[in-house]
Design a protein around this motif. Structure first.
Motif, mmCIF file in Angstrom:
data_model
loop_
_atom_site.group_PDB
_atom_site.id
_atom_site.type_symbol
_atom_site.label_atom_id
_atom_site.label_comp_id
_atom_site.label_asym_id
_atom_site.label_seq_id
_atom_site.Cartn_x
_atom_site.Cartn_y
_atom_site.Cartn_z
ATOM 1 N N THR A 63 3.790 -1.284 -0.583
ATOM 2 C CA THR A 63 5.151 -1.101 -1.101
ATOM 3 C C THR A 63 6.012 -2.278 -0.656
ATOM 4 O O THR A 63 5.658 -2.986 0.292
ATOM 5 N N LEU A 64 7.126 -2.442 -1.328
ATOM 6 C CA LEU A 64 8.005 -3.591 -1.042
ATOM 7 C C LEU A 64 9.179 -3.173 -0.153
ATOM 8 O O LEU A 64 9.941 -2.271 -0.500
ATOM 9 N N CYS A 65 9.320 -3.827 0.992
ATOM 10 C CA CYS A 65 10.513 -3.634 1.820
ATOM 11 C C CYS A 65 11.594 -4.524 1.188
ATOM 12 O O CYS A 65 11.350 -5.712 0.959
ATOM 13 N N THR A 66 12.758 -3.961 0.955
ATOM 14 C CA THR A 66 13.711 -4.691 0.108
ATOM 15 C C THR A 66 14.278 -5.967 0.747
ATOM 16 O O THR A 66 14.805 -6.820 0.048
ATOM 17 N N TYR A 67 14.168 -6.092 2.062
ATOM 18 C CA TYR A 67 14.684 -7.291 2.726
ATOM 19 C C TYR A 67 13.667 -8.421 2.714
ATOM 20 O O TYR A 67 13.971 -9.555 3.076
ATOM 21 N N CYS A 68 12.428 -8.142 2.326
ATOM 22 C CA CYS A 68 11.306 -9.029 2.659
ATOM 23 C C CYS A 68 11.406 -10.424 2.031
ATOM 24 O O CYS A 68 11.638 -10.579 0.842
ATOM 25 N N GLY A 69 11.176 -11.424 2.874
ATOM 26 C CA GLY A 69 11.187 -12.804 2.407
ATOM 27 C C GLY A 69 9.792 -13.424 2.447
ATOM 28 O O GLY A 69 9.651 -14.630 2.269
ATOM 29 N N CYS A 70 8.768 -12.619 2.728
ATOM 30 C CA CYS A 70 7.406 -13.170 2.887
ATOM 31 C C CYS A 70 6.727 -13.349 1.534
ATOM 32 O O CYS A 70 7.144 -12.767 0.534
ATOM 33 N N ASN A 71 5.621 -14.098 1.532
ATOM 34 C CA ASN A 71 4.839 -14.228 0.301
ATOM 35 C C ASN A 71 3.904 -13.029 0.209
ATOM 36 O O ASN A 71 2.995 -12.871 1.027
ATOM 37 N N ASN A 72 4.160 -12.154 -0.760
ATOM 38 C CA ASN A 72 3.333 -10.946 -0.834
ATOM 39 C C ASN A 72 3.037 -10.563 -2.274
ATOM 40 O O ASN A 72 3.656 -11.054 -3.225
ATOM 41 N N VAL A 73 2.043 -9.684 -2.405
ATOM 42 C CA VAL A 73 1.638 -9.145 -3.703
ATOM 43 C C VAL A 73 1.646 -7.637 -3.528
ATOM 44 O O VAL A 73 0.932 -7.102 -2.674
ATOM 45 N N ILE A 74 2.501 -6.966 -4.306
ATOM 46 C CA ILE A 74 2.697 -5.525 -4.085
ATOM 47 C C ILE A 74 1.803 -4.714 -5.016
ATOM 48 O O ILE A 74 1.736 -4.990 -6.225
ATOM 49 N N GLY A 75 1.136 -3.715 -4.466
ATOM 50 C CA GLY A 75 0.316 -2.831 -5.307
ATOM 51 C C GLY A 75 -0.516 -1.900 -4.441
ATOM 52 O O GLY A 75 -0.810 -2.225 -3.296
ATOM 53 N N ARG A 76 -0.845 -0.757 -5.026
ATOM 54 C CA ARG A 76 -1.614 0.213 -4.239
ATOM 55 C C ARG A 76 -3.118 0.137 -4.511
ATOM 56 O O ARG A 76 -3.904 0.819 -3.873
ATOM 57 N N ALA A 77 -3.505 -0.684 -5.479
ATOM 58 C CA ALA A 77 -4.930 -0.748 -5.835
ATOM 59 C C ALA A 77 -5.670 -1.615 -4.815
ATOM 60 O O ALA A 77 -5.351 -2.797 -4.633
ATOM 61 N N HIS A 78 -6.674 -1.017 -4.192
ATOM 62 C CA HIS A 78 -7.372 -1.736 -3.114
ATOM 63 C C HIS A 78 -8.622 -2.469 -3.578
ATOM 64 O O HIS A 78 -9.334 -3.048 -2.763
ATOM 65 N N LYS A 79 -8.840 -2.460 -4.886
ATOM 66 C CA LYS A 79 -10.028 -3.173 -5.379
ATOM 67 C C LYS A 79 -9.890 -4.691 -5.220
ATOM 68 O O LYS A 79 -10.864 -5.421 -5.371
ATOM 69 N N VAL A 80 -8.689 -5.144 -4.894
ATOM 70 C CA VAL A 80 -8.469 -6.584 -4.704
ATOM 71 C C VAL A 80 -9.043 -7.086 -3.371
ATOM 72 O O VAL A 80 -9.204 -8.298 -3.174
ATOM 73 N N GLU A 81 -9.340 -6.157 -2.477
ATOM 74 C CA GLU A 81 -9.706 -6.566 -1.106
ATOM 75 C C GLU A 81 -10.954 -7.437 -1.030
ATOM 76 O O GLU A 81 -10.923 -8.550 -0.506
ATOM 77 N N ALA A 82 -12.077 -6.888 -1.517
ATOM 78 C CA ALA A 82 -13.363 -7.586 -1.337
ATOM 79 C C ALA A 82 -13.373 -8.968 -2.010
ATOM 80 O O ALA A 82 -13.801 -9.959 -1.382
ATOM 81 N N PRO A 83 -12.867 -9.079 -3.267
ATOM 82 C CA PRO A 83 -12.856 -10.421 -3.866
ATOM 83 C C PRO A 83 -12.024 -11.415 -3.045
ATOM 84 O O PRO A 83 -12.404 -12.579 -2.900
ATOM 85 N N ALA A 123 -13.757 -1.972 7.123
ATOM 86 C CA ALA A 123 -15.021 -2.587 6.689
ATOM 87 C C ALA A 123 -14.770 -3.991 6.136
ATOM 88 O O ALA A 123 -15.516 -4.940 6.431
ATOM 89 N N ASN A 124 -13.712 -4.158 5.341
ATOM 90 C CA ASN A 124 -13.430 -5.489 4.793
ATOM 91 C C ASN A 124 -12.915 -6.461 5.863
ATOM 92 O O ASN A 124 -13.193 -7.656 5.793
ATOM 93 N N LEU A 125 -12.175 -5.940 6.835
ATOM 94 C CA LEU A 125 -11.747 -6.815 7.944
ATOM 95 C C LEU A 125 -12.974 -7.281 8.718
ATOM 96 O O LEU A 125 -13.077 -8.448 9.114
ATOM 97 N N ASP A 126 -13.890 -6.353 8.910
ATOM 98 C CA ASP A 126 -15.121 -6.685 9.625
ATOM 99 C C ASP A 126 -15.884 -7.785 8.883
ATOM 100 O O ASP A 126 -16.325 -8.770 9.478
ATOM 101 N N SER A 127 -15.992 -7.634 7.572
ATOM 102 C CA SER A 127 -16.764 -8.643 6.836
ATOM 103 C C SER A 127 -15.994 -9.968 6.785
ATOM 104 O O SER A 127 -16.598 -11.055 6.862
#
Ligand SMILES: C[S@@+](CC[C@H](N)C(=O)[O-])C[C@H]1O[C@@H](n2cnc3c(N)ncnc32)[C@H](O)[C@@H]1O
Ligand code: SF4
Length: 451
Positions: A63-83, A123-127
């Motif tokens: 989720t997006l914190c409304t103050y955030c100035g960081c480079n981020n990609v917002i979304g709940r889909a975790h299929k992006v992790e492994a790639p 598991a993905n952090l481990d890999s």
């Protein structure tokens, strides 16, 4: 509380860089080609004593914190992790191919930031980490650190970092007050932060940092005092107390803030001073412009030993010759060059898929840049700096005349020294050494003429 001189705050309330690099990113001009960038790395590692650190950027947040100035990609889909993990490994492989010996040079520091690194499953952090540790020679005394969001972090993830020898955690807290948390779209009960802190300590993490922000919507001295009490009660080893950077033209979600909800000017500074008083009273040491640490913590010790450094991640206790950044938007640095990856995830991924770096821009430092960089670094980390010669001293004395008259900096012998009263204006004084900024806009003021 340290007295707040409202007139001085108004006078010097101008936009000045945070000086996490020199030249500052807007003044990067002479971009390297990819070959030149690889050459710069090879040159740096020609010195057998050259040390290096690695930064991994994980952009994802649920989720997006409304103050955030960081480079981020917002979304709940975790299929992006492994790639994404595979892409980081591929990017490292490109460097290993281009920079001979990199795999045999002991890695001194590994920092994972974001976005939210703990968006990735255990598991993905481990890999991710296994793929890096298998390819590199990690120094036996290396320091591993990671930024975690307590709302998205579990014990299993912390165990993985510990398995790879991580000893430091930085937790995003921002503010404990429920009404502020609602306004910034970040509900994070104190118990959640407390529980994660306890778990981390039980697992053997020896340095825990909390990020707080002052200037958030809805903050008042009363609400902030409660946040400060809660913070001190949980006893983090370090505290980063950031000034809210309001950049709605870059981060449109900040347009959701109502002007009247945002503490500004002296009101905002009062929140910092309140925190400073509270932390000093509770045994913390004030470090640079936005950090506090317990006296036996490494950053406090580094400050004491004059070995503190400042880079894109802010103040750190150790300087390495090379910082290699992997991942979308990551910035790298050698003694003579900067390099930044694409900020767009799809462009980053496209380049990596083609087996090349995702270069967005960079900067080849001139000899003059390198001199300015060292002086600004000295001033930002030690609050004093030696002039190169009488000519520079005369120039700085003229440029900072107003700050000298206001007792914010002194020239003593051949040094510029920040006074205690001048601490809030550290960055204003750095502008005197920022040759590129001064050259590009000679009218640049270190204080505001409008007020
Ligand atoms: C990448 S985030 C930390 C990790 C994680 N995403 C989280 O929020 O818990 C890095 C830190 O930058 C700070 N930050 C983000 N946006 C900011 C802004 N606009 N002004 C000042 N500090 C900001 C916050 O304190 C945040 O904890
Ligand atoms: S503060 Fe952290 S969790 Fe919130 S949007 Fe920014 S990077 Fe994501």
């Amino acid at each position: 509380m340290r007295e707040i001189d409202v007139d001085l705050l108004k006078k010097y309330d101008v936009a000045v860089p945070r000086y996490t690099s020199y030249p500052t990113v807007p003044f990067w001009a002479d971009s390297p080609t990819q070959d030149e960038w690889f050459d710069s790395l090879r040159r740096a590692f020609r010195d057998q004593a050259a040390s290096w650190s690695l930064y991994l950027h994980i952009p994802f947040c649920e989720t997006l914190c409304t103050y955030c100035g960081c480079n981020n990609v917002i979304g709940r889909a975790h299929k992006v992790e492994a790639p994404y993990v595979a892409q980081l490994h591929r990017e490292l492989a490109v460097y290993l191919q281009q920079v001979p010996d990199l795999d045999r040079r002991p890695l001194k520091q590994l920092h994972i930031g974001g976005g939210t690194p703990t968006f990735l499953s255990a598991a993905n952090l481990d890999s991710l980490l296994a793929g890096i540790f298998n390819k590199l020679d990690v120094a036996h005394d290396y320091v591993g650190s990671v930024e975690v969001d307590p709302r998205r972090t579990d014990k299993g993830q912390l165990e993985v970092f510990r398995k790879f020898g991580f000893s430091r955690l930085s937790m995003g807290v921002q503010d404990f007050a429920p009404q502020v948390q609602r306004l910034i779209n970040r509900i994070q009960p104190k118990e959640m932060t407390e529980e994660l802190t306890r778990t981390a300590r039980d697992l053997g993490y020896n340095s825990i940092n909390y990020d707080l922000i002052y200037g958030l919507p809805g903050q008042t001295p009363e609400t902030f005092l409660r946040t400060l009490n809660d913070t001190v009660q949980l006893n983090p080893d370090r505290i980063a107390l950031y000034s809210l950077a309001v950049v709605p033209w870059v981060k449109p979600q900040q347009r959701l803030f109502k002007e009247e909800d945002l503490p500004q000017g002296a009101e905002k500074r009062k929140l910092y001073e309140l925190a400073c008083e509270h932390f000093l009273k509770s045994g913390y040491v004030e470090i640079g412009i936005d950090h506090f640490a317990l006296p036996n913590e490494s950053l406090a010790k580094a400050r004491q030993a004059n070995s503190m450094h400042r880079n894109f991640m802010g103040y750190t206790d150790h300087r390495t010759d090379v910082l290699l950044g992997l991942g979308v938007s990551a910035i790298s640095e050698t003694p003579d060059c900067f390099h930044q990856n694409e900020k767009s995830l799809s462009r980053y991924q496209g380049a990596i898929a083609e087996g090349r770096l995702a270069t967005l821009r960079g900067h080849k430092l001139s000899a003059e840049d390198r001199m300015c960089r060292e002086q600004i670094l000295q001033f930002m980390t030690r609050g004093q700096v030696e002039f190169h010669n009488a000519e520079q001293m005369a120039d700085v004395a003229k440029y900072l005349q107003s700050m000298i008259e206001d007792d914010l900096v002194h020239i003593i012998g051949s040094r510029l020294i920040l006074t205690d009263k001048g601490r809030p204006f550290l960055r204003n004084a750095c502008v005197a050494f920022d040759v590129r900024l001064r050259r590009a806009s000679p009218q640049t003021q270190i204080f505001s003429l409008a007020l």
